[in-house]
Scaffold this active site. Structure first.
Site, PDB file in Angstrom:
ATOM      1  N   TRP A  61       2.092  -5.496   0.663  1.00 44.64           N
ATOM      2  CA  TRP A  61       3.066  -6.316   0.206  1.00 44.64           C
ATOM      3  C   TRP A  61       4.734  -6.188   1.151  1.00 44.64           C
ATOM      4  O   TRP A  61       5.318  -7.003   1.011  1.00 44.64           O
ATOM      5  CB  TRP A  61       3.511  -6.408  -1.007  1.00 44.64           C
ATOM      6  CG  TRP A  61       4.380  -5.080  -1.821  1.00 44.64           C
ATOM      7  CD1 TRP A  61       4.124  -3.731  -1.639  1.00 44.64           C
ATOM      8  CD2 TRP A  61       5.333  -5.094  -2.795  1.00 44.64           C
ATOM      9  NE1 TRP A  61       5.059  -3.186  -2.072  1.00 44.64           N
ATOM     10  CE2 TRP A  61       5.793  -3.755  -2.986  1.00 44.64           C
ATOM     11  CE3 TRP A  61       6.081  -6.373  -3.344  1.00 44.64           C
ATOM     12  CZ2 TRP A  61       6.712  -3.515  -3.868  1.00 44.64           C
ATOM     13  CZ3 TRP A  61       7.022  -5.871  -4.218  1.00 44.64           C
ATOM     14  CH2 TRP A  61       7.311  -4.525  -4.476  1.00 44.64           C
ATOM     15  N   ASP A  62       4.589  -4.915   1.676  1.00 44.86           N
ATOM     16  CA  ASP A  62       5.780  -4.445   2.525  1.00 44.86           C
ATOM     17  C   ASP A  62       5.915  -5.831   3.555  1.00 44.86           C
ATOM     18  O   ASP A  62       6.954  -6.071   3.725  1.00 44.86           O
ATOM     19  CB  ASP A  62       5.441  -3.381   3.302  1.00 44.86           C
ATOM     20  CG  ASP A  62       5.034  -2.122   2.440  1.00 44.86           C
ATOM     21  OD1 ASP A  62       4.195  -2.325   1.430  1.00 44.86           O
ATOM     22  OD2 ASP A  62       5.499  -0.888   2.716  1.00 44.86           O
ATOM     23  N   GLU A  67       5.051   2.607  -8.995  1.00 45.69           N
ATOM     24  CA  GLU A  67       3.735   3.299  -8.904  1.00 45.69           C
ATOM     25  C   GLU A  67       3.726   4.728  -9.808  1.00 45.69           C
ATOM     26  O   GLU A  67       2.557   5.148  -9.750  1.00 45.69           O
ATOM     27  CB  GLU A  67       3.277   3.457  -7.773  1.00 45.69           C
ATOM     28  CG  GLU A  67       2.756   1.773  -6.952  1.00 45.69           C
ATOM     29  CD  GLU A  67       2.460   2.247  -5.367  1.00 45.69           C
ATOM     30  OE1 GLU A  67       2.563   3.313  -4.864  1.00 45.69           O
ATOM     31  OE2 GLU A  67       2.161   1.399  -4.750  1.00 45.69           O
ATOM     32  N   LYS A  70       9.626   4.931  -9.516  1.00 46.23           N
ATOM     33  CA  LYS A  70       9.284   5.368  -8.138  1.00 46.23           C
ATOM     34  C   LYS A  70      10.430   4.569  -7.376  1.00 46.23           C
ATOM     35  O   LYS A  70      10.772   4.921  -6.170  1.00 46.23           O
ATOM     36  CB  LYS A  70       7.935   5.257  -7.676  1.00 46.23           C
ATOM     37  CG  LYS A  70       7.847   5.616  -6.353  1.00 46.23           C
ATOM     38  CD  LYS A  70       6.376   5.657  -6.054  1.00 46.23           C
ATOM     39  CE  LYS A  70       6.019   5.885  -4.610  1.00 46.23           C
ATOM     40  NZ  LYS A  70       4.412   5.599  -4.308  1.00 46.23           N
ATOM     41  N   GLN A  71      10.480   3.247  -7.824  1.00 44.40           N
ATOM     42  CA  GLN A  71      11.201   2.394  -6.998  1.00 44.40           C
ATOM     43  C   GLN A  71      11.524   1.111  -8.082  1.00 44.40           C
ATOM     44  O   GLN A  71      10.912   1.040  -8.969  1.00 44.40           O
ATOM     45  CB  GLN A  71      10.552   1.656  -6.028  1.00 44.40           C
ATOM     46  CG  GLN A  71       9.185   0.939  -6.336  1.00 44.40           C
ATOM     47  CD  GLN A  71       8.123   1.089  -5.308  1.00 44.40           C
ATOM     48  OE1 GLN A  71       7.293   2.120  -5.070  1.00 44.40           O
ATOM     49  NE2 GLN A  71       8.037   0.190  -4.330  1.00 44.40           N
TER      50      GLN A  71
HETATM   51  C1  BGC Z   1       5.097   2.076  -2.333  1.00 49.20           C
HETATM   52  C2  BGC Z   1       4.510   0.809  -2.245  1.00 49.20           C
HETATM   53  C3  BGC Z   1       4.207   0.542  -0.914  1.00 49.20           C
HETATM   54  C4  BGC Z   1       3.620   1.321  -0.069  1.00 49.20           C
HETATM   55  C5  BGC Z   1       3.262   1.310   1.206  1.00 49.20           C
HETATM   56  C6  BGC Z   1       4.284   3.087  -1.588  1.00 49.20           C
HETATM   57  O1  BGC Z   1       4.768   4.410  -1.617  1.00 49.20           O
HETATM   58  O2  BGC Z   1       4.931   2.677  -3.882  1.00 49.20           O
HETATM   59  O3  BGC Z   1       5.634  -0.289  -2.884  1.00 49.20           O
HETATM   60  O4  BGC Z   1       3.640  -0.631  -0.793  1.00 49.20           O
HETATM   61  O5  BGC Z   1       4.160   2.691  -0.287  1.00 49.20           O
HETATM   62  O6  BGC Z   1       4.396   1.343   1.884  1.00 49.20           O
END
Ligand code: BGC
Length: 727
Positions: free
Chosen positions: A332-333, A474, A586-587
């Protein structure tokens, strides 16, 4: 006059130790077709000599598929004064490497005393043509201060590139011609052709010799040098793969034979022009903050060299084309972090990126069907076909002998709505009806069908739930009714219904054939309406809080500041299970939702959730996707100081290597997020019926912020300053 320091990344000493891999990533060049890491022309221990070409995937155990490292074009060994030129031999009298972001010119200047005590100046320059993305060019100038004698140059193409030990290529054929050579390879499993042709231009009077080394054809030339004189050698190469050519060798050879020799000057002009066009459309000016200025340009540069201008069947890998992290897979980035930059400045590139999702619908349909669902479910990690390629197990971060189960490929399902959101946003921004009708609609509607079949009806509660998922945060796996996911699904189904109405009105024939093909009838629409109305939408009017998922508030509460100082993520410190049990994110998750759907939350709600979630979010060492979004939300609640702090975290993610993993490649999402933080955060850009407008909240030291966006085919320029104080 341009201040070059605001456009140039500089390396003042060679990096052959701990920071070597980081600098290789930073000095990556590319043109949206290929990316080449910034290794030096001559070889060194532990280097990761890498050229990645979009879409060139090959099979590999555990992670299913990865972008195959392609033959390197930058190799140029220099023999002078009885030995090989090496940065770690003899004596370095002066050194500077630079990357000019205006043109993608990678330049290294070395003043070097050879072990035999002679002084020479070597300048290596290279670029990947933006005007003709199949072409790359490298030039070496050698000037002698006090050396007299031969200089030999060996410029090969190595057919044995590996991905950290995994070799993806089989030799097919090669040939040495008079001043050029070519090599033809094929990937081992996917049987994809690749041809590289290379040509060496040398100083007058000297001859090119071809060494027909198996799988490493090499062009060699020797010339005489004397004090005060200069020798110039130029290597130009062309790449073609079976993805865009049915006769790769013929095309690779022809691309070179069309060029003058030497080719630098004729290639440089259109290349420079092409770059000028890019920067005219998307440069951002920040006055009063040189670090932020350089960082935003560096990050825009990364996006511009990562996105394809010609190919609508590829996305952008999470680590762009600059490293091996995540094996070239897309997340989704691309849609949620990078796409807004393209949509609002380079819409044709945005259309290509969104088309990738349309082309990979068959894989997304297979994924939905494999779970027993209808429609299309996009893969959490996606590559050539759209099938799920997230590894199921990976090595444990703390114990190399243990494995960790990776659940994201199974249950991080919000990506299907993220893709729909980006598609809709593109249409809203561009008014590109043709794209919507031909491609975008199918993406939005097929994924809506997935949601309707995935939502679980709970008769006892009279509502729909989405259980056992992972939201953007996550740290928490296997959660029920993730607020982010459910709100986005509601938005998605409502949007799909609006789209159906729009299509019936504006493209009735296309609509009819699409609905027939996708088996969308009144019953389908009724189900979408019902799920959108009755899906669980977490919100507590008393506290104004949106609970991140059911039961989140019952998890043990913690505050991130209590763990300072630290150099690792909270998940690393507490362990995977430990982090799952506490409220540490985490975010941004609920805040990401509020960023994407501003009309669904009034300012008091945003404020309450900002205050609640901010001290619980690992912004320093959690996901690199966090700080940029947090910066935008900081601006929205009037916390410009905090917003700036988070903005700088994102600005430094790659240039300073905050997480110590830049060796794996550029953080593409952070780069896109940084652009969003400037434009939507500090610039306060919004779109109303009158088009784009801004409500800036600039950090105090920013004297000026200027940027451009495209909206419905028109360019809007904004030049923002602090309001002048009333006297
Ligand atoms: C993040 C995800 C991201 C992925 C790839 C993960 O560490 O939590 O949101 O899509 O890294 O960058």
């Amino acid at each position: 006059m341009t201040n070059t320091s605001l456009w140039t990344v500089i390396e003042e000493t060679p990096e052959l130790g701990n920071r070597q891999a980081h600098q290789e990533t930073i000095f990556t060049i590319g043109n949206g077709y290929l990316g080449t890491r910034g290794t030096y022309e001559e070889r060194y221990l532990n280097e990761m000599r890498t050229t990645m070409i979009h879409g060139v995937f090959d099979d590999v155990p555990v992670v299913f598929t990865e972008l195959a490292n392609s033959p390197d074009w930058t190799e140029m060994e220099v023999l002078v004064d009885g030995g090989f030129f090496r940065l770690n031999q003899g004596k370095l009298l002066a050194y500077e490497r630079s990357l000019d972001l205006r043109t993608g010119l990678h330049r290294r200047f070395v003043r070097w005393r050879s072990p035999r005590d002679h002084t020479l100046e070597l300048t290596f320059e290279r670029f990947a043509s933006l005007a003709d993305p199949h072409l790359v060019c490298l030039r070496l100038k050698v000037v002698s201060v006090d050396y007299q004698g031969p200089v030999e140059v060996r410029a090969g193409v190595d057919g044995n590139p590996d991905n950290a030990g995994v070799v993806h290529w089989e030799w097919v054929e090669q040939e040495i011609l008079s001043e050029s050579a070519w090599l033809h390879l094929q990937t081992r499993a996917t049987r994809l052709d690749l041809a590289v042709a290379v040509r060496l231009a040398v100083p007058e009077g000297c001859h090119v010799q071809g060494w027909d080394v198996h799988n490493h054809p090499t062009l060699v030339a020797e010339a005489q040098l004397e004090p005060g004189k200069e020798l110039v050698f130029e290597k130009v190469a062309s790449y073609f793969t079976g993805r865009e050519s049915s006769q790769t060798v013929v095309d690779a050879k022809a691309a070179l034979s069309r060029l003058l020799s030497p080719a630098w000057e004729t290639l440089w002009q259109p290349h420079e022009q092409a770059w000028k066009k890019e920067w005219d459309a998307c440069d951002i000016v920040i006055e009063g903050d040189d670090e932020a200025q350089l960082a935003i340009r560096f990050n825009i540069f990364q996006l511009l060299i990562a996105g394809s201008r010609q190919d609508d069947t590829v996305s952008i890998p999470a680590k762009t084309l600059s490293g091996y992290g995540y094996r070239g897979h897309s997340f989704w980035d691309t849609e949620s972090y990078m796409l807004p930059f393209f949509t609002y400045t380079r819409p044709a590139m945005a259309r290509n990126l969104l088309s990738y999702r349309w082309h990979t619908l068959p894989g997304a349909r297979r994924k939905a069907a494999s779970g027993g669902y209808q429609g299309a479910q996009f893969a959490w990690e996606s590559a050539a076909t759209g099938d799920e390629v997230t590894p199921t197990w990976l090595t444990h971060p703390k114990d190399r002998n243990a494995l960790v189960r990776i659940w994201t490929g199974d249950i991080e399902i919000h990506i299907s709505s993220d893709v729909a959101y980006a598609t809709w946003q593109y249409w809203q921004a561009t008014g590109d009806d043709a794209f919507l009708i031909e491609r975008g609609a199918e993406v939005i509607l097929e994924t809506a069908r997935f949601w309707a079949s995935r939502a679980e009806w709970k008769a006892d509660k009279g509502h729909y739930e989405l259980n056992d998922v992972i939201g953007p945060d996550e740290n928490h796996e296997h959660v029920d009714d993730s607020a982010y996911t459910n709100y986005l699904v509601r938005w998605h189904l409502r949007t799909a219904l609006a789209l159906v109405t729009w299509l019936r009105q504006h493209a009735p024939e296309a609509a009819q054939s699409l609905f027939t093909r996708l088996t969308i009838d009144d019953e389908t629409l009724e189900k979408w309406r019902e799920v959108s109305e009755r899906i669980v939408i977490p919100y507590d009017p008393n506290t104004r809080l949106v609970e991140q998922f059911r039961g989140y508030f019952q998890r043990k509460d913690i505050r991130i500041p209590d763990y300072e100082p630290r150099t690792n993520s909270i998940q690393y410190i507490l362990g995977i299970e430990g982090a799952n049990q506490v409220q540490a994110l985490k975010q941004p998750d609920v805040l990401m939702l509020m960023y994407l759907l501003p009309e669904a939350f009034d300012p008091a709600v945003v404020r309450a959730n900002y205050d609640y979630y901010t001290p619980r979010t690992d912004l320093a060492f959690g996901s690199s996707l966090g700080p940029s979004i947090q910066a935008i939300m900081g601006c929205r609640v009037g916390q410009v100081g905090e917003a700036y702090e988070n903005f700088m975290r994102a600005a430094r993610a790659d240039l300073v290597d905050v997480r110590g993993n830049v060796r794996d490649g550029i953080h593409g999402a952070s780069a896109g997020g940084l652009w969003q933080a400037v434009v939507f955060g500090f610039g306060g850009l919004a779109f109303g019926p009158q088009g784009p407008s801004t409500s800036p909240s600039l950090p105090p030291q920013w004297q000026r912020l200027a940027f451009k966006v495209q909206y419905h085919g028109r360019t809007f320029s904004f030049d923002l300053r602090h309001p002048t104080e009333a006297v």
